[in-house]
Each structure stands twice: as structure tokens, then as C-alpha cells.
Design an enzyme around this catalytic site. Structure first.
Site, short mmCIF file in Angstrom:
data_model
loop_
_atom_site.label_atom_id
_atom_site.label_comp_id
_atom_site.label_asym_id
_atom_site.label_seq_id
_atom_site.Cartn_x
_atom_site.Cartn_y
_atom_site.Cartn_z
N ARG A 47 21.93 54.72 37.97
CA ARG A 47 22.70 55.27 36.86
C ARG A 47 21.76 55.93 35.85
O ARG A 47 22.10 56.92 35.22
CB ARG A 47 23.51 54.16 36.19
N SER A 97 31.65 57.99 32.01
CA SER A 97 30.49 58.68 32.57
C SER A 97 29.24 57.81 32.52
O SER A 97 29.00 57.09 31.55
CB SER A 97 30.22 59.98 31.80
N ASP A 143 32.88 45.84 36.10
CA ASP A 143 31.93 44.83 36.59
C ASP A 143 32.61 43.46 36.71
O ASP A 143 32.35 42.72 37.66
CB ASP A 143 30.74 44.73 35.64
N ARG A 164 34.75 43.29 39.81
CA ARG A 164 33.93 43.08 41.00
C ARG A 164 33.45 41.64 41.06
O ARG A 164 33.42 41.03 42.15
CB ARG A 164 32.75 44.06 40.98
N HIS A 222 25.76 48.06 31.61
CA HIS A 222 26.45 48.42 32.86
C HIS A 222 25.45 49.08 33.80
O HIS A 222 25.44 50.28 34.03
CB HIS A 222 27.60 49.39 32.55
#
Length: 308
Positions: free
Chosen positions: A88, A119, A148, A151, A175
């Protein structure tokens, strides 16, 4: 109620589709810079109205921010998606310019909008948007912790062979693959600590799998995921639009909370009609506090690249 989604890629289009199906607004504007993409996807979505039974009108446009005028909530998904092997953090140079321009254009036509940033790198893009927007901090929210946490709950459910609906847990911190903090100590199975069902080693594996959850999908698919990110963004939008007061981990601007200042990071907040309304103090233990501090250092390092 009017909602705009900027970026008609997989995440943006899925987010718009979810919002439209839930009928959270009279109009949902889907904007993209590529000619015809948002118009085509909006028309495709609208052709499902008679089949799925919704009345929200999708509107597609190419780089025409005037069409977004008067939006109550704006979701920014635009930017380069991750490719296999890409972190990222490596996206920052390209996406910073995109997010800055989008934020300025959105506020030109919707100065009272609540902005949700999707984004990547999300914490840094949220920080950038906040600094450029000049709006109350409660109206600038980064969507990362919601995804997150979803998940995290999925991996816990798989490890325990139970329904994800009965799992409660959250992820805080940055993140990123190395900065997120799955709070295994606080996770429960219908109120019962998950540590009653899983060993320390199993919980460590769940946490590790959660942290690379996005990278795992990118490797499998060849690009960033979109179903779960779209659903996670819907969670934020719905809690705001319907004033649900849901507690959701989001990246918000901190001023002393969790021992951090001048940074956007994932912490649990109450989401309602005014944006995020309150930060919840989870009373982290010393190990979790140390992890949060380490995460903050990494996010700050990334933020420093904005001025590089």
C-alpha cells in the site's frame, strides 16, 4: 439524500451498487475520469432496478463534479489499485495527487459533505484529505478498520468452524500489512472469549492471516479485492445516513486519543449523521499499546513521504 462515489473501478462500482440496493439515497452519483465507464456501470446497475426492486437513481458522469453538487456523503475510491507484490505504501506517490484533487473538487460543490476515504495507503490519504479539506475532523473518515475487522472475524470463524455472524472483534492501528493490530484478546464468540476455543498458536495464525488479508487476495486475483471493501464502505455509509450510531474501527484524526497527535489511524468510533461522533477508548494493555505506538511510527513515516 444524495451520495457520490468517486472512482468507478471495481471497489467504487461495488460500493455504489451496495448503496443503491439498500436505497440509502434518492440519487447516487458515480464519477470517474475515464470516458464512459461510470455512465456504463451506472446504466448497468439501473437495469437491475426492476429485478431487485429499488428506486434509487444511479447517475454516471465523466469528471463532471458539478453533477455531484449537494452530496451529503462522498466516498473516494479513486487511485491506482495494488498489483501483486506491491505494498500500500508504494502507492503513495501516485494516489496523493489524485486524492488531493478529488477532495478539492468535491468540497467546491458539496462543502457540507461527510467524506469517506478508501484510496490506499488509506491512513495517509485520509490524513492528506483532512489537511487539504479544512473541514471539521468528524466529517473526514478513513475506511480501513471496518474491512480489516471483517477479515479478522472471517478468519476467526474459519478457525472455529462457526458463523461469522456470531464473531465479534476488531482491528485497530494502521491499515497496512505490518501496521494493523487484530485485538485477539478482546474478540468473542457470542460474548465468550475466542481464547476459550482457540489456542495461543491458533490465535497468532488468525492475526497473521488477517494482517496479510489484502495481500493474499491481491496475489490470488491479480489486483485489489472489491467485494469486502465495497461492503465495508457500505457499513460506514449506512451508519451515517441512517444515524445508526454503530461502533466501527475507522481512521480518524487523533488529538491525544490513544496517546497520538496529528495523525489519522484506526480506532473504534461511533458513526452517526454528523460523521464520527465519539472515539471509544478500549483500554489497551501494555503489549497492545506498544503495538499501537509502533504502528503510529510507521504511519507517520509514510505521511512524511507527502512532503518528500
Amino acid at each position: 439524500m444524495k451520495i457520490t462515489v468517486v472512482g468507478a473501478g471495481a471497489v467504487g462500482a461495488t460500493t455504489a451498487d451496495n448503496i443503491i440496493r439498500r436505497e440509502l439515497a434518492e440519487e447516487v452519483v458515480l464519477l470517474d475520469i475515464k470516458e464512459g465507464v461510470s455512465e456504463g456501470k451506472s446504466l448497468d446497475i439501473y437495469q437491475t432496478a426492476a429485478l431487485l426492486g429499488f428506486n434509487t437513481k444511479p447517475i454516471g458522469c465523466t469528471n463532471d463534479y458539478e453533477k455531484t453538487k449537494g452530496s451529503d456523503v462522498v466516498v473516494i475510491t479513486s487511485g491506482l489499485p495494488r498489483k501483486p507484490g506491491m505494498t500500500r505504501e508504494e502507492l503513495i506517490g501516485i494516489n496523493a495527487g489524485i486524492v488531493k484533487g478529488v477532495t478539492e473538487n468535491i468540497l467546491k460543490y458539496s462543502p457540507e459533505a461527510i467524506i469517506i476515504v478508501v484510496s490506499n495507503p488509506m491512513d495517509t490519504m485520509t490524513y492528506l484529505a483532512f489537511k487539504k479539506a479544512g473541514i471539521p475532523k468528524q466529517r473526514l473518515i478513513g475506511m480501513g478498520g471496518a474491512l480489516d475487522s471483517a477479515r479478522f472475524k472471517t478468519y476467526l470463524a474459519l478457525a472455529m468452524d462457526v458463523s461469522p455472524l456470531d464473531i465479534h472483534g476488531m482491528v485497530v492501528g494502521g491499515h497496512g500489512d505490518t501496521t494493523m493490530i487484530p485485538l485477539t484478546r478482546l474478540a468473542t464468540y457470542n460474548g465468550i472469549p475466542v481464547s476459550n476455543f482457540l489456542s495461543a498458536e491458533e490465535l497468532e495464525k488468525v492475526a497473521a492471516d488477517t494482517m496479510v488479508g489484502g495481500a493474499t487476495l491481491t496475489k490470488l486475483i491479480g489486483t485489489s479485492a472489491w467485494y469486502a471493501p465495497g461492503a465495508a464502505t457500505l457499513l460506514l455509509v449506512e451508519s451515517i445516513v441512517r444515524n445508526q450510531k454503530r461502533i466501527v474501527p475507522c481512521s480518524v484524526y487523533l488529538e491525544g486519543e490513544y496517546g497520538q497527535n496529528d495523525i489519522c489511524m484506526g480506532v473504534p468510533v461511533v458513526l452517526g449523521k454528523n460523521g464520527w461522533e465519539k472515539i471509544i477508548d478500549l483500554e489497551l494493555n501494555e503489549t497492545e499499546k506498544a503495538a499501537f505506538e509502533k504502528s503510529a511510527e510507521a504511519v507517520r513515516s509514510m505521511n512524511g513521504a507527502l512532503n518528500a
